[in-house]
Design an enzyme around this catalytic site. Structure first.
Site, PDB file in Angstrom:
ATOM      1  N   GLU A   9       5.670  -4.483   3.985  1.00  0.00           N
ATOM      2  CA  GLU A   9       6.253  -4.070   2.700  1.00  0.00           C
ATOM      3  C   GLU A   9       7.642  -4.653   2.579  1.00  0.00           C
ATOM      4  O   GLU A   9       8.453  -4.545   3.505  1.00  0.00           O
ATOM      5  CB  GLU A   9       6.395  -2.543   2.606  1.00  0.00           C
ATOM      6  CG  GLU A   9       5.120  -1.807   2.363  1.00  0.00           C
ATOM      7  CD  GLU A   9       5.320  -0.308   2.189  1.00  0.00           C
ATOM      8  OE1 GLU A   9       6.445   0.133   1.854  1.00  0.00           O
ATOM      9  OE2 GLU A   9       4.335   0.421   2.393  1.00  0.00           O
TER      10      GLU A   9
HETATM   11  C1  NOJ Z   1       7.352   2.834   1.432  1.00  0.00           C
HETATM   12  C2  NOJ Z   1       6.008   3.403   1.101  1.00  0.00           C
HETATM   13  O1  NOJ Z   1       5.118   3.077   2.136  1.00  0.00           O
HETATM   14  C3  NOJ Z   1       5.434   2.907  -0.218  1.00  0.00           C
HETATM   15  O2  NOJ Z   1       4.290   3.630  -0.512  1.00  0.00           O
HETATM   16  C4  NOJ Z   1       6.476   2.996  -1.302  1.00  0.00           C
HETATM   17  O3  NOJ Z   1       5.951   2.552  -2.538  1.00  0.00           O
HETATM   18  C5  NOJ Z   1       7.673   2.174  -0.885  1.00  0.00           C
HETATM   19  N1  NOJ Z   1       8.226   2.714   0.344  1.00  0.00           N
HETATM   20  C6  NOJ Z   1       8.785   2.163  -1.931  1.00  0.00           C
HETATM   21  O4  NOJ Z   1       9.359   3.413  -2.016  1.00  0.00           O
END
Ligand code: NOJ
Length: 570
Positions: free
Chosen positions: A414
């Site tokens: 991410e």
């Molecule tokens: C981490 C989380 O895993 C994800 O679901 C979320 O959208 C992002 N942070 C942004 O807050």
């Protein structure tokens, strides 16, 4: 960020053994400056991500059970505007559409999560397996593979089956370890012939801290100073068990990898010449990423967590530490249970030492760390309150992982930025800037010798952003949530990210500047399309609500009028 003595030992080793010509990362320099033009190693994997509760919708369809997020979001006052993920992006019904968006981006992989209660409605495998749930993920996986997109699958992105919460207290209870293992085993059995990258947990820090300490997330419990540590303890054990299950029962046949996705902000000392600040910043990272990574790579919690929580627990008159302990057998069982490490990273903080009184009433994860977090007001902050754009922190975090955990294989699972916009804005120049700079810092980290194999932009679509509802948009694609068809529109960042993907990096300044200019030019026409969309929703309202209501009323009125006429005749 490491103790200075560790750096010198490293340097000596490198000199004596002459292992590599590459220079070690210099932690003492804040070399945030120049942009590095160059490409990523061949085979580097580019992707985008999502999670089940945030995008699927269909919360009660086709035999799905309730998750703790279904229940939590339906309680008044928990989510901004009391929004829920009930329908969200309707991803459940849009597999083909969404895969074509990924194709448009030329992605190599797609990271998504499986909803445990969609597969096993109560969470307990022996109760019932929902075939329709299996079919849905089968279809998604097959469609990805037909389009040459590798699925990277998360087993737990926060949506615990509600029954397990109600019956056992969720992650407070050790019995979750076996229930989770049964569920994971089912996934390996059904999908493991096609899925080769498995992530057990997504961001367990959030599950523990926001679910059981602050209560901002489901299940909304506020067990300050104890709840988060206990939840994390069980999650780590559950992760290890699932890794062993795969290792002993499936690996030989399926030849996949099992990792975990940890999130970590970077913590930089406010004053790099102040030892107290240096230690406080190291604590910040150890209490965040290290809390989970250290047991998984080294078998036990970071020493600094054991010391701080242990000392404070004694001062609070407790017989044992609030941080649970692993037995020697558990330590060796947990150590090394990671084929690759997923890293979710968004932002950075400046850290300084701050002492908190250790009274029992004030005990919490946050006060246990004895530090304060600061931000530089000049850091760009376009969206979520907590998300400042600090690209150089990313390179530092990646180098920290390399030095602390023996240079593991990393997938960035991410990374991205949100916007808080009242009106629609597809020309997201600031997101282009964020991606450009963060991806560039990752490239520099690879040059430093960090073993990063893939990158996942967060996220493919705008979606339900937990307690913030739909108010924060992370997507490369804009989703019009007002329209019941949930149409997707490309933001300018789609064009820009696509160029990075197809060039496998940043060829040269002229081209990269060109990409950016073109991306921003083309987005304005899509913006107009979207601006026309409220008209479509308006027309839908006219045909679906107004017309039938007017017709019914007219029929009723005519009937009354007829009756009136007939009576008068009689
Ligand atoms: C981490 C989380 O895993 C994800 O679901 C979320 O959208 C992002 N942070 C942004 O807050």
């Amino acid at each position: 960020m490491l103790p200075r003595c560790a750096f010198s030992v490293c340097h000596v080793l490198v000199l004596v053994l002459c292992l590599s010509a590459a220079e070690d990362f210099d932690w003492t320099k804040n070399n945030h400056g120049s942009f590095y033009y160059g490409t990523f190693p061949a085979g580097f994997s580019w992707g985008a991500g999502s999670s089940a509760y945030q995008t699927e919708g269909a919360w009660d369809k086709d035999g799905k059970g309730l998750s703790i997020w279904d229940v939590f979001s339906h309680k008044k006052g928990k989510i901004q505007q009391n929004e829920t993920g009930d329908s969200s992006c309707e991803g459940y019904y849009k597999v083909k559409d969404d895969v074509s968006l990924m194709k448009e981006l030329k992605l190599n992989h797609y990271r998504f999560s499986i909803s445990w209660p969609r597969l096993i409605p109560t969470g307990i495998k022996s109760d019932h397996i929902n075939e329709k749930g299996i079919q849905y993920y089968d279809e998604l996986i097959d469609h990805l593979l037909e389009n040459k997109i590798t699925p990277i699958v998360t087993l737990y992105h926060w949506d615990l089956p509600q029954v397990l919460q109600e019956k056992y207290g969720g992650w407070q209870n050790i019995s979750m370890v076996n229930y989770f293992n049964d569920y994971a085993n089912l996934c390996f059995e059904k999908f493991g012939n096609r899925v080769k990258y498995w992530i057990t947990f997504n961001n367990p820090w959030s599950v523990a801290v926001e679910g059981y300490e602050t209560g901002e997330h489901a299940p909304g419990l506020k067990m300050r100073g104890t709840g988060a540590y206990r939840a994390a303890h069980h999650i780590i054990k559950a992760h290890a068990k699932v890794w062993h299950t795969y290792d002993t029962q499936w690996r030989a046949k399926q030849k996949g990898l099992v990792g975990i996705s940890l999130s970590g902000d970077w913590g930089e000392p406010v004053d790099i010449s102040n030892q107290k600040d240096i230690e406080a910043a190291e604590r910040y990272v150890q209490f965040y990423l290290g809390w989970f990574a250290t047991p998984i790579f080294h078998g036990d919690y970071p020493q600094v967590m054991k010391d701080f929580i242990g000392r404070k627990s004694v001062q609070q008159g407790l017989g044992t530490s609030r941080l649970p302990t692993f037995s020697p057998q558990e330590k060796s069982y947990i150590k090394g249970t990671c084929d690759f490490l997923g890293i979710g990273h968004f932002t950075t903080r400046y850290i300084t030492q701050k002492n908190y009184p250790s009274g029992r009433s004030s005990s919490s994860y946050f006060t246990d760390r004895d530090l304060a977090e600061l931000v530089d007001p000049r850091w760009p902050d376009p969206g979520s309150e907590w998300l400042y754009s600090v690209p150089w922190g990313f390179r530092r975090l990646l180098n920290f992982v390399k030095t602390q955990y023996g240079n593991p294989m990393i997938y960035v699972t991410e990374n991205g930025v949100s916007e808080k916009m009242l009106c629609t804005e597809l020309c997201d120049d600031w997101r282009i800037q964020y991606y450009k700079d963060y991806i560039n810092e990752m490239l520099k980290a690879i040059k430093d010798g960090v073993n990063v194999k893939g990158y996942t932009a967060w996220s493919l679509l705008d979606k339900f952003e937990w307690d913030e509802g739909f108010s924060e948009r992370f997507g490369l694609y804009y989703v019009d949530f007002r329209n019941k068809n949930k149409p997707r529109y490309p933001k300018a960042s789609v064009q820009f990210y696509k160029r990075i993907v197809s060039s496998n990096g940043f060829p040269n300044q002229r081209e990269v500047e060109n990409w950016r200019r073109k991306a921003v030019e083309t987005c304005s026409s899509s913006n107009q399309l979207l601006a026309a969309d409220p008209l479509t929703s308006h027309m839908e309202m006219v045909t679906e609500i107004v017309v039938p209501t007017v017709c019914t009323l007219s029929i009723l009125l005519s009937a009354i009028f007829l009756m009136f006429l007939l009576r008068r005749r009689n």
